[in-house]
Design an enzyme around this catalytic site. Sequence first.
Site, PDB file in Angstrom:
ATOM      1  CD  GLU A 131      -2.845  -1.247   2.362  1.00 50.19           C
ATOM      2  OE1 GLU A 131      -3.982  -1.691   2.172  1.00 50.19           O
ATOM      3  OE2 GLU A 131      -2.429  -0.906   3.484  1.00 50.19           O
ATOM      4  CB  CYS A 190       3.142   7.592   3.158  1.00 49.99           C
ATOM      5  SG  CYS A 190       3.580   6.348   4.373  1.00 49.99           S
ATOM      6  CB  CYS A 202       7.269  -5.447   8.339  1.00 55.96           C
ATOM      7  SG  CYS A 202       8.631  -4.534   9.120  1.00 55.96           S
ATOM      8  CB  CYS A 257       6.524  -2.676  15.956  1.00 58.05           C
ATOM      9  SG  CYS A 257       8.164  -2.255  15.356  1.00 58.05           S
ATOM     10  CB  CYS A 261       3.215  -1.758  13.508  1.00 53.66           C
ATOM     11  SG  CYS A 261       3.228  -1.393  11.751  1.00 53.66           S
ATOM     12  CB  CYS A 318       1.384   5.995  11.372  1.00 50.89           C
ATOM     13  SG  CYS A 318       2.260   7.370  10.741  1.00 50.89           S
TER      14      CYS A 318
HETATM   15  N1  SAH Z   1       9.642   0.482   9.578  1.00 51.12           N
HETATM   16  C1  SAH Z   1       9.794   1.895   9.517  1.00 51.12           C
HETATM   17  C2  SAH Z   1       8.767   2.625   8.666  1.00 51.12           C
HETATM   18  C3  SAH Z   1       7.296   2.209   8.794  1.00 51.12           C
HETATM   19  S1  SAH Z   1       6.322   2.705  10.150  1.00 51.12           S
HETATM   20  C4  SAH Z   1       9.833   2.471  10.908  1.00 51.12           C
HETATM   21  O1  SAH Z   1       9.642   1.727  11.850  1.00 51.12           O
HETATM   22  O2  SAH Z   1      10.110   3.650  11.065  1.00 51.12           O
HETATM   23  C5  SAH Z   1       6.014   4.398  10.094  1.00 51.12           C
HETATM   24  C6  SAH Z   1       5.757   4.969  11.480  1.00 51.12           C
HETATM   25  O3  SAH Z   1       4.464   4.606  12.010  1.00 51.12           O
HETATM   26  C7  SAH Z   1       6.758   4.486  12.509  1.00 51.12           C
HETATM   27  O4  SAH Z   1       7.209   5.548  13.271  1.00 51.12           O
HETATM   28  C8  SAH Z   1       5.919   3.535  13.350  1.00 51.12           C
HETATM   29  O5  SAH Z   1       6.468   3.369  14.622  1.00 51.12           O
HETATM   30  C9  SAH Z   1       4.595   4.228  13.361  1.00 51.12           C
HETATM   31  N2  SAH Z   1       3.476   3.369  13.730  1.00 51.12           N
HETATM   32  C10 SAH Z   1       3.360   2.035  13.584  1.00 51.12           C
HETATM   33  N3  SAH Z   1       2.169   1.600  14.041  1.00 51.12           N
HETATM   34  C11 SAH Z   1       1.501   2.691  14.479  1.00 51.12           C
HETATM   35  C12 SAH Z   1       0.198   2.909  15.027  1.00 51.12           C
HETATM   36  N4  SAH Z   1      -0.643   1.910  15.209  1.00 51.12           N
HETATM   37  N5  SAH Z   1      -0.144   4.177  15.346  1.00 51.12           N
HETATM   38  C13 SAH Z   1       0.696   5.212  15.120  1.00 51.12           C
HETATM   39  N6  SAH Z   1       1.924   5.070  14.584  1.00 51.12           N
HETATM   40  C14 SAH Z   1       2.328   3.825  14.276  1.00 51.12           C
END
Ligand code: SAH
Length: 349
Positions: free
Chosen positions: A94, A107, A114, A118, A121, A339
């Site tokens: 996406e 974005c 991935c 985390c 996420c 995000c």
């Molecule tokens: N893997 C990379 C880029 C993808 S995530 C990274 O970790 O930076 C993009 C951003 O969204 C990251 O800062 C991540 O921590 C944040 N993110 C992930 N899940 C989220 C959520 N449920 N709510 C808000 N931000 C989130």
Amino acid sequence: MEDTKRDIRALTKEELRSFFEANGDKAFRGNQVYEWLWNKGLHRFEDMTNLPKATREMLEAHFAINHIKVDVMQRSDDGTIKNAVRLHDGLLVESVLIPTENRTTACVSSQVGCSLNCSFCATARLKRMRNLLPDEIFDQVKVIDDQSKMFFGRPLSNIVFMGMGEPLMNYNNVLKAIDKITSEEGLGMSAKRITVSTSGVPKLIKKMADDGVKFKLAVSLHSAIDEVRTSIMPFNTQFPLSELREALSHWYQKTKNRITYEYVVWKGINDQKKDVDALIKFCKFAPSKVNLIEYNPIDDGNFQQAAAESLTMYQTMLEDAGITVTVRRSRGKDIDAACGQLANKAAKE
Ligand code: SAH
């Protein structure tokens, strides 16, 4: 079968020139094809009208042009657009267009799924299937640039690698894509308008600095206390904060570029004074900015956005310590484009 043919866009301009020479043709044909592929974004050899028909057929016999295809485009009430992008092998990623008053930000995804885990996420729930190729990353940007022109009457202005995947785990292809995006033959965008966001792989942050990259760096920190960070970002055991900090310090020494930290404050996880103290201590070594991101719920309620007072505490304490703070509001939540929400939902339904 078409898929077994080599993707012509994996070739550099020099390789294309050599290909023509090796096939008894003139090297400049390589430049012509390169221009069609990258400047004009053609999808079919038969449309390369300045090449003789026999040459077009010869290319067709040797190569494929594996363009991405937008399967579903969703528009949010706030103008955000989410594209479900189909790759040549059928997999999906996406990418999101985020419009603000005077910017359009793309974005983009760097991997299918991935490999990091985390726990907050949505993308982490998809298995990592493969790395995206440079042209698959480039295409996402090109599609959004076109959409920006069509819907907002202006070209794309910024790119963030904050879609699916961990960009540094696909280092070479991400850098190749950025080269193409910034080159005159590609989109001619300034690297200063590109931000690569990483969960923090120390070795590769150092490599980036040594490679002299010109784009900006954002680090998804979320906690500056090892135990807390490991509980929500388990790979932190492999890359503890001390190593991350050392790598970032190296980055700063080399690039003199400010570091941005992405940070979500969750109730009961990192919403206490000690968490802010640790954050301030962690980022003191270089000019930095903390981007407080609103939490976008992805599930059953293990994570909850912290209370407004906690956010105010973070803001006040950080500002008092001389650290820039911004609060990022979510965009495109109604279409799961915010995000951490990218998980190919539309395509599954
Ligand atoms: N893997 C990379 C880029 C993808 S995530 C990274 O970790 O930076 C993009 C951003 O969204 C990251 O800062 C991540 O921590 C944040 N993110 C992930 N899940 C989220 C959520 N449920 N709510 C808000 N931000 C989130």
